[in-house]
Write an enzyme that holds these catalytic residues in place. Sequence first.
Site, PDB file in Angstrom:
ATOM      1  N   ASP A 189      42.312  38.581  37.341  1.00  0.00           N
ATOM      2  CA  ASP A 189      42.022  39.881  36.742  1.00  0.00           C
ATOM      3  C   ASP A 189      41.253  39.692  35.430  1.00  0.00           C
ATOM      4  O   ASP A 189      41.476  38.712  34.720  1.00  0.00           O
ATOM      5  CB  ASP A 189      43.377  40.570  36.483  1.00  0.00           C
ATOM      6  CG  ASP A 189      43.224  42.002  36.019  1.00  0.00           C
ATOM      7  OD1 ASP A 189      42.524  42.764  36.710  1.00  0.00           O
ATOM      8  OD2 ASP A 189      43.803  42.355  34.980  1.00  0.00           O
TER       9      ASP A 189
ATOM     10  N   GLU B 254      37.387  38.489  38.195  1.00  0.00           N
ATOM     11  CA  GLU B 254      36.860  39.846  38.123  1.00  0.00           C
ATOM     12  C   GLU B 254      35.946  39.963  36.901  1.00  0.00           C
ATOM     13  O   GLU B 254      36.392  39.834  35.770  1.00  0.00           O
ATOM     14  CB  GLU B 254      38.003  40.861  37.981  1.00  0.00           C
ATOM     15  CG  GLU B 254      37.486  42.286  37.881  1.00  0.00           C
ATOM     16  CD  GLU B 254      38.453  43.245  37.187  1.00  0.00           C
ATOM     17  OE1 GLU B 254      38.293  44.459  37.362  1.00  0.00           O
ATOM     18  OE2 GLU B 254      39.358  42.786  36.461  1.00  0.00           O
TER      19      GLU B 254
END
Length: 625
Positions: free
Chosen positions: A339, A368
């Site tokens: 993330d 990400e």
Amino acid sequence: MKIPYSQKFFGLFASVLTFSLLFCSWTYAQKIDIQRVEPLHWWVGMKNPDLQILVYGKDISQARVSLAYPNVELREVITVENPNYLFLYVHIKPNAQAGMLPIKFKVGKIETTRNFELKQRVKAGEEYKSFTQADVMYLLMPDRFANGDKTNDQIAGMNQGYDRKDNYGRHGGDIKGIMNNLDYIKDMGFTSVWINPLLENDEPKESYHGYAITDFYRIDRRFGTNEDYKKLVEMCHQKGLKVIKDVVLNHCGDKHWFILDLPMKNWIHQFAEYTRSNFRLATLVDPNASQADRDLMVRGWFDKHMPDLDGRNQYLGDYLIQNNIWWIEYAQLDGLRLDTQPYPHKDYVAKWAKAILAEYPNFNIVGEVWEDKPSVVSYFQKGKKNHDGYDSQMPSVTDFPLAFAISGAINDNDGWDSGSSKLYYTLAQDAQYPNPSNNVIFADNHDISRIATNFNKDVKKSKMATALLFTLRGIPQYFYGAEINMEGPGNDHGKLRSDMPGGWEGDEINAFTQKGLTAEQTDLQNYTKRVLNWRKNSNPIHNGAFAQFLPNDNLYVYFRYTDRESVMVIMNNNPSEEKKLDANRYAERLAGFKSAVSVTTDETFADLKNIKVPAKTVLILDLKR
Ligand code: CA
């Protein structure tokens, strides 16, 4: 602070003040309070022989620690600002055997032993394979996918209960629900699942999404247990599905146990008052950016309830690296999705990725990186020759530029720089990436508008996006529900992540059985399944090169090819006119091929000079010699 063990012991007892404190607090306590020992266990035979063991308990730093076990040494005992923490550094020699390490804690005359297990590894790090271009990931949000166990919807003592009527509440989806539908995922033709975080999020509100972790070693009980998660991965493997774990390094939940009793001030980024990140990744790439902007990007908090972790703190840094290795080893994972890759200090991210790849050299990790420019996204991929010398060590990145180009291309009419030119120009920048075929590509995900919403539910357009996604270079990720044209706006996450129909008892519509779907939904689902199952066995898609032609007369054409095989993809982006292909224009890639077969209809094109493509359609052709 780092104190060699002998000095620490001497310092502790040399001080009269410390001694009297000890005497007062322990004479009456009569017991040594150990609330947590993490990791929960470890393994012999890991490449990195050093292990950090975090011990948490009231005034535990006052304990004298010892350990006697063949070929295992207690090398350091570290006390920090908060007396409730001890960080033990243990060295495990290659010839150490699996078993129970007896860790002895002693305060005055009181003594207690905690057994810490060293297990045998199931397989060597090199044997872990990972996701590649041959895979397609099915991305699902566990709270919103299927409720397989109603008894865990509400857990006594946990902060947030069940409320399916609230878009931002918990809907009861769980691991059992995923297990129940693995055959569906497999039959659709997906080869892997990326599940949004399953770790405990015991937050008072909006805990459903999983990104505010309150315990890095425990699956949220509303999803199941650690054992359930391990079992899920086993079941996936039995069905030939890989499992990718969604991990967070940048932040945790403000109700995390170590946030409620911080080990050290610099465990997190501290401010006098709540200070948000500026969310501008470009500042990290911009050679002319101000230091203030870069600092705010990295040190500012992602959200009010998500304290921003500082991985530069060595003890936290080691803790997070080990935590991820622990889950890979414990559950036998096949890959990680990181993330918010640009938000932690970038040197820490590189250290983290390097440590994981040192244990699992064939592993893939996708970071990400949410930005619309390849020049910014590519900065964060391993091997990029960046102007400042930075190398993230992260093998894969999320291809947001391509996601925006797919929707933009299909929605707009073709022009000099609009419509399919957006796709062309985005892919024309592939040299920015050290390894574009390892990018994770997608048309939508759990953060941005669903394609059905972008396309105003036009199924023709959703099919176009599907065909592009499964044939372009990269590793496709597909968001649950897209196969039935589920809608969801990017600016309302509660709605974006709505329940998969059929995942709840009593649902009138069932995406898993097609019960109650409209004809258009069924058609899209069947189409998706067909392309996916073809893709599973397409060598040019798995291993081939990519060649694209400038869009011309509303036709955008590209090829995926090897020495012998070729897939030709033709997109007619005209809103109403059928278009005929001018085969001469593509002669350099059609040479040697005589005919073609449509992947989605089995229609044979015996004459490559006579291929017509209906309006707003993508044709996928297997070329035949
Ligand atoms: Ca449930």
